[in-house]
Design an enzyme around this catalytic site. Structure first.
Site, PDB file in Angstrom:
ATOM      1  N   THR A 173       0.829  -1.197   0.000  1.00 32.52           N
ATOM      2  CA  THR A 173       0.000   0.000   0.000  1.00 32.52           C
ATOM      3  C   THR A 173       0.865   1.248   0.000  1.00 32.52           C
ATOM      4  O   THR A 173       2.103   1.160  -0.123  1.00 32.52           O
ATOM      5  CB  THR A 173      -1.019  -0.060   1.168  1.00 32.52           C
ATOM      6  OG1 THR A 173      -1.894   1.053   1.066  1.00 32.52           O
ATOM      7  CG2 THR A 173      -0.355  -0.023   2.542  1.00 32.52           C
ATOM      8  N   LYS A 175       3.476   1.057  -3.745  1.00 37.29           N
ATOM      9  CA  LYS A 175       2.974   0.305  -4.909  1.00 37.29           C
ATOM     10  C   LYS A 175       3.886   0.497  -6.129  1.00 37.29           C
ATOM     11  O   LYS A 175       4.192  -0.460  -6.838  1.00 37.29           O
ATOM     12  CB  LYS A 175       1.548   0.743  -5.243  1.00 37.29           C
ATOM     13  CG  LYS A 175       0.526   0.302  -4.196  1.00 37.29           C
ATOM     14  CD  LYS A 175      -0.871   0.743  -4.579  1.00 37.29           C
ATOM     15  CE  LYS A 175      -1.823   0.403  -3.440  1.00 37.29           C
ATOM     16  NZ  LYS A 175      -3.204   0.782  -3.704  1.00 37.29           N
ATOM     17  N   GLY A 214      -3.120   9.317  -8.774  1.00 34.50           N
ATOM     18  CA  GLY A 214      -2.146   8.625  -7.923  1.00 34.50           C
ATOM     19  C   GLY A 214      -2.185   7.119  -8.175  1.00 34.50           C
ATOM     20  O   GLY A 214      -2.654   6.658  -9.236  1.00 34.50           O
ATOM     21  N   GLY A 215      -1.713   6.355  -7.193  1.00 35.86           N
ATOM     22  CA  GLY A 215      -1.593   4.904  -7.362  1.00 35.86           C
ATOM     23  C   GLY A 215      -2.921   4.227  -7.680  1.00 35.86           C
ATOM     24  O   GLY A 215      -3.014   3.422  -8.626  1.00 35.86           O
ATOM     25  N   ALA A 216      -3.963   4.562  -6.910  1.00 36.22           N
ATOM     26  CA  ALA A 216      -5.259   3.907  -7.131  1.00 36.22           C
ATOM     27  C   ALA A 216      -5.811   4.301  -8.492  1.00 36.22           C
ATOM     28  O   ALA A 216      -6.321   3.447  -9.246  1.00 36.22           O
ATOM     29  CB  ALA A 216      -6.224   4.293  -6.013  1.00 36.22           C
ATOM     30  N   ASP A 264      -6.464  -3.963  -7.150  1.00 39.23           N
ATOM     31  CA  ASP A 264      -7.328  -2.787  -6.944  1.00 39.23           C
ATOM     32  C   ASP A 264      -8.378  -2.683  -8.054  1.00 39.23           C
ATOM     33  O   ASP A 264      -9.556  -2.458  -7.783  1.00 39.23           O
ATOM     34  CB  ASP A 264      -6.486  -1.503  -6.904  1.00 39.23           C
ATOM     35  CG  ASP A 264      -5.769  -1.331  -5.566  1.00 39.23           C
ATOM     36  OD1 ASP A 264      -6.203  -1.943  -4.561  1.00 39.23           O
ATOM     37  OD2 ASP A 264      -4.767  -0.582  -5.518  1.00 39.23           O
TER      38      ASP A 264
HETATM   39  P1  NAP Z   1      -1.941   8.713  -3.875  1.00 42.20           P
HETATM   40  O1  NAP Z   1      -1.111   7.969  -4.836  1.00 42.20           O
HETATM   41  O2  NAP Z   1      -1.296   9.465  -2.778  1.00 42.20           O
HETATM   42  O3  NAP Z   1      -2.843   9.748  -4.730  1.00 42.20           O
HETATM   43  C1  NAP Z   1      -3.657  10.702  -4.107  1.00 42.20           C
HETATM   44  C2  NAP Z   1      -4.518  11.420  -5.141  1.00 42.20           C
HETATM   45  O4  NAP Z   1      -5.425  12.263  -4.424  1.00 42.20           O
HETATM   46  C3  NAP Z   1      -3.729  12.302  -6.085  1.00 42.20           C
HETATM   47  O5  NAP Z   1      -4.309  12.261  -7.353  1.00 42.20           O
HETATM   48  C4  NAP Z   1      -3.888  13.702  -5.464  1.00 42.20           C
HETATM   49  O6  NAP Z   1      -3.833  14.747  -6.387  1.00 42.20           O
HETATM   50  C5  NAP Z   1      -5.307  13.587  -4.948  1.00 42.20           C
HETATM   51  N1  NAP Z   1      -5.588  14.538  -3.880  1.00 42.20           N
HETATM   52  C6  NAP Z   1      -5.100  14.509  -2.620  1.00 42.20           C
HETATM   53  N2  NAP Z   1      -5.602  15.565  -1.922  1.00 42.20           N
HETATM   54  C7  NAP Z   1      -6.388  16.265  -2.781  1.00 42.20           C
HETATM   55  C8  NAP Z   1      -7.184  17.430  -2.643  1.00 42.20           C
HETATM   56  N3  NAP Z   1      -7.269  18.092  -1.498  1.00 42.20           N
HETATM   57  N4  NAP Z   1      -7.896  17.837  -3.695  1.00 42.20           N
HETATM   58  C9  NAP Z   1      -7.836  17.162  -4.860  1.00 42.20           C
HETATM   59  N5  NAP Z   1      -7.107  16.063  -5.058  1.00 42.20           N
HETATM   60  C10 NAP Z   1      -6.390  15.613  -4.018  1.00 42.20           C
HETATM   61  O7  NAP Z   1      -2.998   7.763  -3.162  1.00 42.20           O
HETATM   62  P2  NAP Z   1      -3.686   6.441  -3.758  1.00 42.20           P
HETATM   63  O8  NAP Z   1      -2.912   5.244  -3.411  1.00 42.20           O
HETATM   64  O9  NAP Z   1      -4.002   6.657  -5.188  1.00 42.20           O
HETATM   65  O10 NAP Z   1      -5.015   6.394  -2.875  1.00 42.20           O
HETATM   66  C11 NAP Z   1      -6.079   7.298  -3.140  1.00 42.20           C
HETATM   67  C12 NAP Z   1      -7.318   6.849  -2.378  1.00 42.20           C
HETATM   68  O11 NAP Z   1      -7.725   5.562  -2.814  1.00 42.20           O
HETATM   69  C13 NAP Z   1      -7.094   6.733  -0.873  1.00 42.20           C
HETATM   70  O12 NAP Z   1      -8.184   7.326  -0.211  1.00 42.20           O
HETATM   71  C14 NAP Z   1      -7.080   5.240  -0.632  1.00 42.20           C
HETATM   72  O13 NAP Z   1      -7.583   4.908   0.645  1.00 42.20           O
HETATM   73  C15 NAP Z   1      -8.035   4.760  -1.691  1.00 42.20           C
HETATM   74  N6  NAP Z   1      -7.834   3.338  -2.014  1.00 42.20           N
HETATM   75  C16 NAP Z   1      -8.855   2.493  -1.734  1.00 42.20           C
HETATM   76  C17 NAP Z   1      -8.736   1.165  -2.034  1.00 42.20           C
HETATM   77  C18 NAP Z   1      -9.883   0.253  -1.746  1.00 42.20           C
HETATM   78  O14 NAP Z   1      -9.702  -0.959  -1.801  1.00 42.20           O
HETATM   79  N7  NAP Z   1     -11.056   0.776  -1.464  1.00 42.20           N
HETATM   80  C19 NAP Z   1      -7.571   0.665  -2.627  1.00 42.20           C
HETATM   81  C20 NAP Z   1      -6.542   1.558  -2.916  1.00 42.20           C
HETATM   82  C21 NAP Z   1      -6.676   2.898  -2.607  1.00 42.20           C
HETATM   83  P3  NAP Z   1      -2.428  15.464  -6.747  1.00 42.20           P
HETATM   84  O15 NAP Z   1      -1.790  14.604  -7.785  1.00 42.20           O
HETATM   85  O16 NAP Z   1      -2.831  16.796  -7.236  1.00 42.20           O
HETATM   86  O17 NAP Z   1      -1.638  15.522  -5.457  1.00 42.20           O
END
Ligand code: NAP
Length: 520
Positions: free
Chosen positions: A309, A313, A384-386, A353
């Site tokens: 996570t 990733k 991002g990653g997801a 995912d």
């Molecule tokens: P990540 O790689 O850190 O990416 C975060 C994303 O959120 C980026 O696109 C970022 O935009 C955006 N962001 C953050 N704060 C923001 C704000 N205030 N306004 C607009 N955009 C914002 O994280 P990730 O791994 O992709 O995870 C993202 C979400 O998916 C998390 O909440 C995680 O819990 C969830 N998730 C859920 C599962 C599941 O099984 N349900 C699995 C995986 C992930 P910028 O590029 O502009 O910073």
């Protein structure tokens, strides 16, 4: 199990600890802060299963009195034959008086037994003397392991070392040392803090003599101590042995992760001899690669699979590529791996995912497969990653994908890599799509009143999946329901991605409802 509370009668607390399954009970005399009460208890209690500890302030305890007074207390309590006396190695080394006095009440032979503690240890005591535990504590890092382990192994009694691992990599260094050394004498090796939880759970697998567990939250004697209920019920301490297979979630931080709850319950229900642990690894590629290289070089650690996570990733995908191990085309396309599977002497990568998200979308539509996405327009919020995994998965399923991200350059880069469309972030409320998937962290606890999409962007009949799963119902989902959309919680995706991981590691299915029950 340590007892640290001076307010509740000791007999009651010791009884509760033994009823909860503790083999030995440690009286932390420094924290109980009532030597007379400990003395009175020991005069009437005769199990041989008590460890008496008067931990000094310079080793993380509360005792700041003179050595002579401490030695007198240990001797007095030792004469009541609790079973075990814990004393710091440093005090043992500097005080001939202590060595002489402790020698009167403790067996001070160099220990040559090995294995884990059990209730029968108490009956082994001749009841004329206690057993000695000599301990070393390092609250700042791991240096005591290099600096003090030789002295500890050469000293009399049972050896106890408690260090502070920077991450799970350090914890496995401690566990490897434990495995090598535990053939020479009885050893307690503890990694303190969240980074050391694996050392507490895996002590038995690596030949440790015992682990410490708290009776309940708030009654621990050291950082990172798990409760006895978690140790016995969640992590199945009583079943752990040298052959136990090890799984875990690699991330930073991971203490909040629900994955240990899910996977341990699922393995237990399926009768699989394994344990699943939180594995905090420092947030750099170097730390991730160092950990995986250690896993690769030391098959005796027993790892068979990892969830990966934030923020690892992308690191997992890069590490697999650098080692020339395989990963699915989807992982390679999105550059992110959330599942590592041991394949003999190699590791391979998958990403569940997208599978989890597609399965959640299908379940909400009562459809059996991803063909329902063919030709549908899907707006992905985030890059991002997801978002990377879901955009690649949706594209593979035949959807028309549009990416919108706060940082436009990342949306453009992702869209270009995958050959999909992208739009500016401020357009997200006006783009007409069949499906919207929030892959940003907006709306996640504690920011529960925030939504990544203006209400105007929600239209009746639209399908809205929020990958955020804490809270289960986000503001976006509340708005979506009010607007007549189909609202799908990130919990539904999370359960299904976990089910897919379970299948990859164990080759069998686990029901989503069973996982849901474990989450509660
Ligand atoms: P990540 O790689 O850190 O990416 C975060 C994303 O959120 C980026 O696109 C970022 O935009 C955006 N962001 C953050 N704060 C923001 C704000 N205030 N306004 C607009 N955009 C914002 O994280 P990730 O791994 O992709 O995870 C993202 C979400 O998916 C998390 O909440 C995680 O819990 C969830 N998730 C859920 C599962 C599941 O099984 N349900 C699995 C995986 C992930 P910028 O590029 O502009 O910073």
């Amino acid at each position: 199990m340590p007892i640290v509370d001076g307010a509740t009668p000791l007999a009651e607390q010791v009884e509760a600890a033994i009823s909860a399954g503790a083999d030995l009970v440690e009286l932390r005399v420094d924290l109980i802060d009532d030597v007379a009460a400990v003395e009175a208890f020991l005069q009437t209690h005769d199990s041989g299963r008590i460890i008496v500890t008067l931990r000094s302030a310079d080793e993380g305890g509360a005792w700041d009195g003179e050595d002579a007074e401490k030695i007198a207390i240990l001797e007095r309590l030792g004469l009541l034959l609790p079973g075990y006396i814990d004393c710091e190695l440093a005090l043992w080394e500097r005080s001939a008086n202590l060595r002489q006095k402790i020698g009167l009440v403790c067996d001070t032979e160099v220990d040559s037994a090995s294995g884990s503690a059990s209730r029968s240890d108490a009956s082994d005591i001749l009841r004329r003397k206690n057993q000695l535990i000599l301990s070393v504590h390092d609250f700042n890092g791991m240096s005591a392991l290099t600096a003090r382990s030789d002295a500890l192994l050469a000293a009399p009694g049972i050896a106890k070392i408690a260090v502070t691992p920077r991450d799970a990599g350090d914890s496995f260094q401690l566990l490897e040392w434990l495995r090598e050394s535990s053939t020479r004498k009885r050893i307690i090796a503890i990694g303190m803090g969240d980074t050391g939880v694996c050392t507490r759970v895996l002590a038995r697998k690596f030949g440790g003599w015992l682990s410490f567990a708290a009776l309940e939250d708030g009654k621990s004697s050291a950082p990172g101590q798990v409760t006895i209920t978690d140790l016995r019920d969640r992590f199945r301490w009583d079943e752990i042995n040298a052959d136990t297979r090890v799984f875990g979630v690699i991330g930073w931080p991971v203490a909040h992760s629900k994955s240990p709850q899910l996977h341990n319950a699922a393995m237990r229900a399926a009768g699989i001899e394994g344990v699943y642990l939180p594995l905090p690894i420092a947030p750099t590629y170097e730390a991730f690669a160092a950990f995986m290289n250690r896993v690769l070089a030391t098959p005796t650690l027993g790892f068979d699979g990892f969830s990966v996570t934030i923020p690892h990733k992308e690191h997992a995908s890069r590490w697999l590529a650098e080692r020339q191990f395989s990963q699915t085309a989807l992982c390679a396309a999105c550059g992110a791996v959330n599942t590592l599977i041991r394949d003999g002497e190699e590791w391979r990568g998958e990403n569940t995912d997208a599978l989890g998200a597609i399965a959640a979308l299908c379940a909400a539509q009562n459809e059996a497969d991803a063909r329902i996405l063919k030709g549908k327009s899907v707006l992905i919020l985030g890059a991002g990653g997801a978002a990377r995994a879901l955009a690649a998965g949706m594209k593979d399923a035949g959807a028309d994908v549009i990416v919108c991200n706060r940082t436009a350059a990342k949306a453009a880069a992702l869209a270009n890599e995958l050959g999909v469309r992208h739009q500016p972030w401020d357009q997200r409320g006006v783009i007409e799509t069949d499906v919207v998937i929030n892959c940003t962290s907006v709306g996640m606890t504690p920011d529960v009143d925030a939504s990544p999409l203006p209400i105007a962007g929600l239209r009746r009949g639209m399908i809205v999946l929020d990958t955020v799963y804490t809270p289960e119902e986000t503001k976006l989902l509340r708005d979506a329901k009010a607007a007549g959309c189909v609202a799908i919680s990130g919990v539904e995706m999370f359960l299904r991605q976990a089910a897919a991981q379970f299948r990859l590691w164990h080759g069998r299915d686990v029901g989503v409802d069973a996982l849901r029950a474990a989450l509660v």
